[in-house]
Design an enzyme around this catalytic site. Structure first.
Site, short mmCIF file in Angstrom:
data_model
loop_
_atom_site.label_atom_id
_atom_site.label_comp_id
_atom_site.label_asym_id
_atom_site.label_seq_id
_atom_site.Cartn_x
_atom_site.Cartn_y
_atom_site.Cartn_z
N LYS A 182 0.86 -1.19 0.00
CA LYS A 182 0.00 0.00 0.00
C LYS A 182 0.89 1.23 0.00
O LYS A 182 2.04 1.18 0.44
CB LYS A 182 -0.89 0.02 1.25
CG LYS A 182 -2.20 0.74 1.06
CD LYS A 182 -3.18 -0.07 0.21
CE LYS A 182 -4.53 0.60 0.10
NZ LYS A 182 -5.49 -0.20 -0.66
N GLY A 193 -24.77 2.68 1.47
CA GLY A 193 -23.78 3.30 0.60
C GLY A 193 -24.03 2.99 -0.87
O GLY A 193 -24.00 1.82 -1.27
N LEU A 194 -24.30 4.02 -1.65
CA LEU A 194 -24.63 3.85 -3.07
C LEU A 194 -23.62 4.56 -3.96
O LEU A 194 -23.97 5.28 -4.90
CB LEU A 194 -26.05 4.37 -3.36
CG LEU A 194 -27.18 3.58 -2.70
CD1 LEU A 194 -28.51 4.32 -2.85
CD2 LEU A 194 -27.29 2.18 -3.30
N GLY A 195 -22.35 4.36 -3.67
CA GLY A 195 -21.29 4.87 -4.55
C GLY A 195 -21.20 4.02 -5.80
O GLY A 195 -22.14 3.30 -6.15
N ASN A 196 -20.05 4.07 -6.47
CA ASN A 196 -19.90 3.32 -7.72
C ASN A 196 -20.16 1.83 -7.55
O ASN A 196 -20.85 1.20 -8.35
CB ASN A 196 -18.51 3.54 -8.30
CG ASN A 196 -18.30 4.95 -8.82
OD1 ASN A 196 -19.27 5.66 -9.09
ND2 ASN A 196 -17.05 5.37 -8.95
N VAL A 197 -19.61 1.26 -6.49
CA VAL A 197 -19.79 -0.17 -6.25
C VAL A 197 -21.18 -0.46 -5.70
O VAL A 197 -21.87 -1.37 -6.18
CB VAL A 197 -18.71 -0.70 -5.29
CG1 VAL A 197 -18.98 -2.17 -4.94
CG2 VAL A 197 -17.33 -0.56 -5.91
N GLY A 198 -21.61 0.30 -4.71
CA GLY A 198 -22.90 0.06 -4.08
C GLY A 198 -24.06 0.15 -5.06
O GLY A 198 -24.98 -0.69 -5.02
N TYR A 199 -24.02 1.14 -5.95
CA TYR A 199 -25.13 1.28 -6.90
C TYR A 199 -25.10 0.16 -7.95
O TYR A 199 -26.15 -0.38 -8.31
CB TYR A 199 -25.12 2.64 -7.59
CG TYR A 199 -26.46 2.97 -8.21
CD1 TYR A 199 -27.43 3.60 -7.44
CD2 TYR A 199 -26.79 2.58 -9.50
CE1 TYR A 199 -28.69 3.87 -7.97
CE2 TYR A 199 -28.04 2.84 -10.03
CZ TYR A 199 -28.99 3.49 -9.26
OH TYR A 199 -30.24 3.73 -9.77
#
Length: 339
Positions: free
Chosen positions: A78, A174-180
């Protein structure tokens, strides 16, 4: 510093400063037994250097475990860049970071993470080939969502006896790029969606397009559902929140869902099946790792099936040993990493 590294079982820790651009960067390589270390680069305004070091140590270890259980020929690493208060030229800063990566001779491959974008990766790529998730390589989010969707089916089968999601109540935080993207796949499979997000517009979009039911952020964790899918911030599962859960299983895309390792035992005690986050959300890592190796989308999509197979294996061991899936996953990862 050496005591910190030994506690984290870290192989190496690298620092770079470039006064011309304001770059202050740290790269941690946790384990390279399975291959070169791969992990994203965070660009955040850390309170101090120690906070940045603690973050990079924790995240590098998580990447080792994730790559090992995803069946990738990659180690875990990382990077963090301490975001300065004022940046004259962001592109030049990331180009300087690219030169730093190049000095490590391929032992670390960087990628997009919190605070960074594919454009930043493009700047890095001007000075090193050891970078992925550039503009040309595309967004890994859809593949993360695909892996989580497959993992939810495996979790439903293990906990509820069927991987048919028709009529299943799934609460997505959470509805970000992955969540949505996950919500879209669950809707297509016939699941009933309960959703929350700090951004009201995202919630409204899910209501209109997917027939989702909106729920206040503070109420979602306690709402009755079959599966809770945390897809936002980490640390959402604490002793307090776990006591409030009214679900059969937790399976979502968020990183570091457990506030501490022993929370997995709390979930186990309550009979709530937990899909270890670094196993179920490995789709994005699989995408960037294999894309960097020149693999086709067909090969990448095929590799995503590793996620549901690995979860099924973990759930089986957990049931047989009467241990939490998180404990089982850690044990498997450590066996692969350390023998």
């Amino acid at each position: 510093m050496f005591a910190l590294m030994e506690t984290a079982r870290l192989e190496s820790l690298h620092f770079a400063v470039d006064p011309l651009t304001g770059l202050q960067a740290i790269i941690a390589i946790h384990n390279s037994r399975l291959g070169p270390a791969l992990g994203g680069c965070r660009y955040l305004p850390y309170a101090d250097t120690r906070s940045a070091i603690d973050d990079v140590l924790r995240l590098a270890k998580g990447m080792s475990y994730k790559a090992a259980l995803a069946g990738l020929q990659q180690g875990g690493g990382k990077a963090v860049i301490i975001r300065p208060a004022h940046v004259e030229n962001r592109g030049a800063l990331f180009e300087a970071f690219g030169r730093f990566i190049e000095t490590l001779n391929g032992h670390y491959i960087t990628a997009m993470d919190s605070g960074t974008s594919s454009v930043d990766m493009d700047c890095i790529a001007q000075h090193t080939q050891h970078v992925t998730s550039t503009t040309a390589e595309g967004d890994p989010s859809p593949h993360t969502a695909m892996g989580v969707f497959a993992g939810i089916r495996a979790t439903a089968l293990a906990r509820l006896g069927s991987d048919n999601l028709e009529g299943l109540r799934v609460a997505i935080q959470g509805l970000g790029n992955v969540g949505y993207a996950l919500a879209e796949q669950l809707h297509a499979a016939g699941a009933e969606l309960l959703v929350s997000d700090l951004d009201h517009n995202r919630v409204q979009r899910a209501v209109v397009q997917l027939g989702a039911r909106p729920v206040a952020n503070e109420a979602l964790l306690a709402i009755p559902c079959d599966i809770l899918a945390p897809c936002g911030l980490g640390g959402v599962l604490s002793a307090t929140t776990v006591s409030q859960l009214r679900c059969s299983a937790v399976a979502g895309a968020a990183n570091n869902q457990l506030a501490s390792a022993d929370i997995s035992d709390n979930l186990q005690a309550r009979g709530i099946l937990y899909a270890p986050d670094y196993v179920i959300n490995a789709g994005g890592l699989i995408y960037v790792a294999l894309k960097h190796r020149g693999k086709s989308l067909v090969a990448i999509t095929a590799h995503l099936t590793q996620i549901s197979r690995r979860l099924t294996e973990i759930f089986g061991h957990a049931q047989a040993d009467k241990r939490s899936p998180a404990r089982v996953a850690d044990a498997i990862a450590e066996r692969l990493l350390y023998g």
